[in-house]
Design a protein around this motif. Sequence first.
Motif, PDB file in Angstrom:
ATOM      1  N   CYS A  53     -15.386  82.548 -27.879  1.00  0.00           N
ATOM      2  CA  CYS A  53     -16.657  83.196 -27.528  1.00  0.00           C
ATOM      3  C   CYS A  53     -16.707  84.661 -27.978  1.00  0.00           C
ATOM      4  CB  CYS A  53     -16.820  83.125 -26.012  1.00  0.00           C
ATOM      5  SG  CYS A  53     -18.213  84.046 -25.366  1.00  0.00           S
ATOM      6  N   ASN A  54     -17.870  85.066 -28.502  1.00  0.00           N
ATOM      7  CA  ASN A  54     -18.027  86.481 -28.850  1.00  0.00           C
ATOM      8  C   ASN A  54     -18.951  87.199 -27.867  1.00  0.00           C
ATOM      9  OD1 ASN A  54     -20.579  85.687 -29.466  1.00  0.00           O
ATOM     10  ND2 ASN A  54     -20.432  86.044 -31.667  1.00  0.00           N
ATOM     11  N   LEU A  55     -19.222  86.559 -26.745  1.00  0.00           N
ATOM     12  CA  LEU A  55     -20.018  87.160 -25.659  1.00  0.00           C
ATOM     13  C   LEU A  55     -21.431  87.564 -26.081  1.00  0.00           C
ATOM     14  CD1 LEU A  55     -17.227  89.318 -23.991  1.00  0.00           C
ATOM     15  CD2 LEU A  55     -18.233  87.232 -23.075  1.00  0.00           C
ATOM     16  N   CYS A  56     -22.012  86.787 -26.995  1.00  0.00           N
ATOM     17  CA  CYS A  56     -23.369  87.135 -27.435  1.00  0.00           C
ATOM     18  C   CYS A  56     -24.389  86.906 -26.314  1.00  0.00           C
ATOM     19  CB  CYS A  56     -23.760  86.325 -28.668  1.00  0.00           C
ATOM     20  SG  CYS A  56     -24.009  84.573 -28.325  1.00  0.00           S
ATOM     21  N   GLY A  57     -24.059  86.034 -25.370  1.00  0.00           N
ATOM     22  CA  GLY A  57     -24.926  85.832 -24.211  1.00  0.00           C
ATOM     23  C   GLY A  57     -26.121  84.931 -24.459  1.00  0.00           C
ATOM     24  N   LYS A  58     -26.196  84.334 -25.652  1.00  0.00           N
ATOM     25  CA  LYS A  58     -27.378  83.508 -25.956  1.00  0.00           C
ATOM     26  C   LYS A  58     -27.458  82.268 -25.075  1.00  0.00           C
ATOM     27  CE  LYS A  58     -27.972  84.926 -30.735  1.00  0.00           C
ATOM     28  NZ  LYS A  58     -27.323  84.725 -32.040  1.00  0.00           N
ATOM     29  N   CYS A  59     -26.304  81.704 -24.743  1.00  0.00           N
ATOM     30  CA  CYS A  59     -26.291  80.476 -23.946  1.00  0.00           C
ATOM     31  C   CYS A  59     -27.041  80.671 -22.625  1.00  0.00           C
ATOM     32  CB  CYS A  59     -24.860  80.030 -23.683  1.00  0.00           C
ATOM     33  SG  CYS A  59     -23.793  81.354 -23.085  1.00  0.00           S
ATOM     34  N   ILE A  60     -26.967  81.885 -22.097  1.00  0.00           N
ATOM     35  CA  ILE A  60     -27.604  82.147 -20.807  1.00  0.00           C
ATOM     36  C   ILE A  60     -29.121  81.990 -20.914  1.00  0.00           C
ATOM     37  CG2 ILE A  60     -27.971  83.912 -19.026  1.00  0.00           C
ATOM     38  CD1 ILE A  60     -25.210  85.039 -20.121  1.00  0.00           C
ATOM     39  N   SER A  61     -29.674  82.481 -22.006  1.00  0.00           N
ATOM     40  CA  SER A  61     -31.129  82.366 -22.125  1.00  0.00           C
ATOM     41  C   SER A  61     -31.547  80.964 -22.552  1.00  0.00           C
ATOM     42  CB  SER A  61     -31.676  83.415 -23.085  1.00  0.00           C
ATOM     43  OG  SER A  61     -31.029  83.298 -24.323  1.00  0.00           O
ATOM     44  N   TRP A  62     -30.633  80.225 -23.225  1.00  0.00           N
ATOM     45  CA  TRP A  62     -31.001  78.855 -23.582  1.00  0.00           C
ATOM     46  C   TRP A  62     -31.083  77.951 -22.364  1.00  0.00           C
ATOM     47  CZ3 TRP A  62     -26.812  79.399 -27.808  1.00  0.00           C
ATOM     48  CH2 TRP A  62     -27.389  79.911 -28.978  1.00  0.00           C
ATOM     49  N   CYS A  63     -30.185  78.164 -21.430  1.00  0.00           N
ATOM     50  CA  CYS A  63     -30.114  77.211 -20.315  1.00  0.00           C
ATOM     51  C   CYS A  63     -31.314  77.385 -19.388  1.00  0.00           C
ATOM     52  CB  CYS A  63     -28.817  77.368 -19.526  1.00  0.00           C
ATOM     53  SG  CYS A  63     -28.751  76.168 -18.188  1.00  0.00           S
ATOM     54  N   ILE A 103     -17.545  73.397 -21.174  1.00  0.00           N
ATOM     55  CA  ILE A 103     -16.395  74.162 -20.677  1.00  0.00           C
ATOM     56  C   ILE A 103     -16.218  75.360 -21.609  1.00  0.00           C
ATOM     57  CG2 ILE A 103     -13.919  74.102 -20.167  1.00  0.00           C
ATOM     58  CD1 ILE A 103     -15.434  72.149 -18.446  1.00  0.00           C
ATOM     59  N   TRP A 104     -16.186  76.504 -21.047  1.00  0.00           N
ATOM     60  CA  TRP A 104     -16.157  77.740 -21.839  1.00  0.00           C
ATOM     61  C   TRP A 104     -14.781  77.980 -22.451  1.00  0.00           C
ATOM     62  CZ3 TRP A 104     -14.370  82.930 -20.122  1.00  0.00           C
ATOM     63  CH2 TRP A 104     -14.716  83.937 -21.029  1.00  0.00           C
ATOM     64  N   ASP A 105     -14.776  78.296 -23.728  1.00  0.00           N
ATOM     65  CA  ASP A 105     -13.537  78.601 -24.426  1.00  0.00           C
ATOM     66  C   ASP A 105     -13.498  80.104 -24.707  1.00  0.00           C
ATOM     67  OD1 ASP A 105     -11.522  79.059 -26.196  1.00  0.00           O
ATOM     68  OD2 ASP A 105     -12.108  77.490 -27.624  1.00  0.00           O
ATOM     69  N   LEU A 107     -25.730  74.600 -29.683  1.00  0.00           N
ATOM     70  CA  LEU A 107     -26.363  75.756 -30.314  1.00  0.00           C
ATOM     71  C   LEU A 107     -25.421  76.961 -30.391  1.00  0.00           C
ATOM     72  CD1 LEU A 107     -29.908  75.568 -28.643  1.00  0.00           C
ATOM     73  CD2 LEU A 107     -29.372  75.073 -31.025  1.00  0.00           C
ATOM     74  N   CYS A 108     -24.408  76.989 -29.588  1.00  0.00           N
ATOM     75  CA  CYS A 108     -23.505  78.156 -29.546  1.00  0.00           C
ATOM     76  C   CYS A 108     -22.960  78.458 -30.944  1.00  0.00           C
ATOM     77  CB  CYS A 108     -22.338  77.899 -28.580  1.00  0.00           C
ATOM     78  SG  CYS A 108     -21.032  79.141 -28.703  1.00  0.00           S
ATOM     79  N   PRO A 109     -23.171  79.674 -31.443  1.00  0.00           N
ATOM     80  CA  PRO A 109     -22.753  79.996 -32.809  1.00  0.00           C
ATOM     81  C   PRO A 109     -21.232  79.961 -32.975  1.00  0.00           C
ATOM     82  CG  PRO A 109     -23.504  81.975 -31.653  1.00  0.00           C
ATOM     83  CD  PRO A 109     -23.837  80.812 -30.782  1.00  0.00           C
ATOM     84  N   MET A 110     -20.493  80.080 -31.873  1.00  0.00           N
ATOM     85  CA  MET A 110     -19.035  80.114 -31.973  1.00  0.00           C
ATOM     86  C   MET A 110     -18.378  78.806 -31.509  1.00  0.00           C
ATOM     87  SD  MET A 110     -19.068  83.184 -33.041  1.00  0.00           S
ATOM     88  CE  MET A 110     -17.312  83.494 -33.197  1.00  0.00           C
ATOM     89  N   GLN A 111     -19.172  77.805 -31.259  1.00  0.00           N
ATOM     90  CA  GLN A 111     -18.631  76.548 -30.693  1.00  0.00           C
ATOM     91  C   GLN A 111     -17.698  76.822 -29.507  1.00  0.00           C
ATOM     92  OE1 GLN A 111     -18.187  76.067 -34.582  1.00  0.00           O
ATOM     93  NE2 GLN A 111     -20.326  75.518 -34.272  1.00  0.00           N
ATOM     94  N   ALA A 112     -18.159  77.702 -28.650  1.00  0.00           N
ATOM     95  CA  ALA A 112     -17.299  78.101 -27.536  1.00  0.00           C
ATOM     96  C   ALA A 112     -17.600  77.335 -26.254  1.00  0.00           C
ATOM     97  CB  ALA A 112     -17.433  79.600 -27.292  1.00  0.00           C
ATOM     98  N   LEU A 113     -18.504  76.342 -26.343  1.00  0.00           N
ATOM     99  CA  LEU A 113     -18.840  75.583 -25.132  1.00  0.00           C
ATOM    100  C   LEU A 113     -18.746  74.070 -25.373  1.00  0.00           C
ATOM    101  CD1 LEU A 113     -21.960  77.657 -23.980  1.00  0.00           C
ATOM    102  CD2 LEU A 113     -19.804  77.477 -22.737  1.00  0.00           C
ATOM    103  N   PRO A 114     -17.541  73.584 -25.702  1.00  0.00           N
ATOM    104  CA  PRO A 114     -17.420  72.136 -25.912  1.00  0.00           C
ATOM    105  C   PRO A 114     -17.729  71.361 -24.634  1.00  0.00           C
ATOM    106  CG  PRO A 114     -15.261  73.175 -25.756  1.00  0.00           C
ATOM    107  CD  PRO A 114     -16.270  74.283 -25.799  1.00  0.00           C
TER     108      PRO A 114
HETATM  109  S1  SF4 Z   1     -23.591  81.370 -26.863  1.00  0.00           S
HETATM  110 FE1  SF4 Z   1     -21.448  80.897 -27.238  1.00  0.00          FE
HETATM  111  S2  SF4 Z   1     -20.620  82.756 -28.117  1.00  0.00           S
HETATM  112 FE2  SF4 Z   1     -22.535  83.338 -27.149  1.00  0.00          FE
HETATM  113  S3  SF4 Z   1     -21.912  83.975 -25.101  1.00  0.00           S
HETATM  114 FE3  SF4 Z   1     -22.464  81.816 -24.945  1.00  0.00          FE
HETATM  115  S4  SF4 Z   1     -20.489  80.777 -25.216  1.00  0.00           S
HETATM  116 FE4  SF4 Z   1     -20.182  82.854 -25.946  1.00  0.00          FE
END
Ligand code: SF4
Lengths: 113, 290, 283
Positions: free
Chosen positions: C69-79, C63-65, C107-114
């Motif tokens: 989140c700092n909108l780095c977008g890394k989660c998109i390429s991980w999934c 669930i996105w917090d 992996l999210c650097p900001m713990q924004a996806l608990p």
């Molecule tokens: S990896 Fe984490 S910080 Fe980066 S965009 Fe996704 S939710 Fe936000």
Amino acid sequence: MRIIFTSTGEGWDAKIDPRFGRTDYILVYDEEKDELVAHDNREIMEVAHGAGPKTAQKIHEFKADVLITGNGPGGNAAGILKTMPLKIFIRAGGMSIREAYEAYKDDALEPGA
Amino acid sequence: MKEIVIISGKGGTGKSSICAALAYVAKEELVVADCDVDAADLHLILNPKNSEVQDFYSGVLAEIDPDKCIACGLCQQICRFAAIEPHEKTYRVIDLECEGCGYCYYVCPQDAITLIDQNVGKFLISDTRYGCTLVHAHLGIGADNSGKLVAKVKSEAKTRAKTEQKAYILADGSPGIGCPVIASLAGADYVILVTESSKSGLSDLKRVQELVTKFQIPSACIVNKADINPGVTSDIHKYLAKNKIHHMGDIPYAEDFHKAIAMGRCLIEENETRWLPIFSEYWHDIKEKI
Amino acid sequence: MRIAIASGKGGTGKTFLAVNLALKAAETQTTLLMDLDVEEPNGGIFIQADAADVHKVTRAIPIWDPGACNLCGKCISWCKFNAIIKLGEMILVMPPLCHSCYACSELCPMQALPMEQQSLGEIRHLKLGKLDFTESKLDIGLEQSSPLIERTLEFADEHFGDKELQLLDSPPGTACAMVSAVKTVDYVILISEPTPFGLFDLNLAVETVRQLGLPFSVVINRDGIGNNDIYKYLEKEKIQLLAKIPHQREIAEMYSRGEIIYQQVPAVDEALNQILSKIRSLS
Ligand code: SF4
Ligand code: SF4
């Protein structure tokens, strides 16, 4: 107004691609500038699941006001499109881009859910 | 060019038999696409030959290079699918359990893990004994029938139809309500629902029709084995009328379905006087509606 | 003893066999029947009881917090499953596509996806004499059957581990859903019909079960409709033919009305006896 078409080719004579997620091209027409720009979307063929959301994301980036396509988008994509201020028209499959645009101007297209 | 997709939700309704008979009637006008790759059966009737075969890749599986692995065990700790086990002082991936999520690949401090594209099946373009082209696929065991494969079968059928100047694509759709059937429906101009006269037939019909409605594609329905349960058949008729689904017709329970399949023939080849008029009319009806 | 009833494709009589076999077995021993055809469960049409208890099944979804989140977008390429997309300043997770692998979350650097528990589907359980029946249904809009199948099997271990016979009506096909249902059992009964379609699909199912290293045998349904090729195949492959169920129109009629068949058709009863004596010889 910026109008987006799902399309099988690049210009005004190309046909509307009835598929939403796996459309070959995304065409963006800017009415003010009178400019039609084609974006190749064919890499979507390599996506196993989630093609609809990926295309929806692109459409979001193009910041359009109107989307004209063929079949309605699938569940995931429809949910995403709903979050955008976007008017959707469907059942334009088979029309050329020009015909679809004219039909839109004439209010002759069917609104999508 | 118009695309007609036949789906049924549940298996055993006679969908492939009906698809083959329609292909027989309209063989001059169409290309056939078998999108039911889980149980691809059309080829058993259409006898494909001179196939052009391509490998089909979808998804990845992790693989651990034992020479690079330092046995830190991190991958095993984070894997939610219990797909990594100790093996001869290092670790290895259990292919059957691996979901292909790539998490281990991202965390491995030694870069010992590679993600290998999975060859999950074959993809074929063939001539058939009816003369029309058949595009079909064979999935490997345990592989996931994905939207990608179905989309590929359909787009290849489209290319063929264009070069052969055929006006129609007839697709035998995937079962269920998941990603493959969504890909079967995407881009279709017309959907034919084949159901059977039974309680489960009706409940499955409702489930797929929900999906068809979402895509806003016009649909029609053939009720097979209609005399098996007259009560359910009339419920089906009511359901069709209420949901504005065009009722193409009822087919009574007929041994010809089994006999034809047993001989590797379509219904019309089994009994021309009986079936040819029926399917000619269906085909006519379809063309008119599109 | 846990036994799967499976087939290479749908419509061969898998549910028919599972339901009738379970009811017959439950005349004498405690029996559990699990309908794992979670996309289109139909067993419940045949087995009815007044009281059913429903158990919700959940699974973890990120669930996105937005605050973190700092909108780095890394989660998109991980999934790897394209379950995450970025819409402007927003990260969107699509539950139907998520495989709950935890990669983005951990992996999210900001713990924004608990990860949080979200509904996956439900297991409906009912009891009829010595028979316990469960039917699992995926929530509408969700597509992956395997997680629900696995949870149902865990549920069965927890609550019904003591049943003498556990039968499982597996999903059709030989794709991942079928494999996740069948891989945990002691024995597999494959059901098919004597037509070229049936033979082709049986062959795929046999290869799958062999690859899983499971003992199995075959029941032929609608004996008499097609030809003998399937019997030749069984002989050649040295596969045990457990029973034949004759082709009769009345069976299809009773089935279409949601009726139980073995009490009405002696030939079916006889086939079930053969199957049950095989099953009982296994344990
Ligand atoms: S990896 Fe984490 S910080 Fe980066 S965009 Fe996704 S939710 Fe936000
Ligand atoms: S948990 Fe895994 S599958 Fe789900 S969104 Fe995150 S990376 Fe994708």
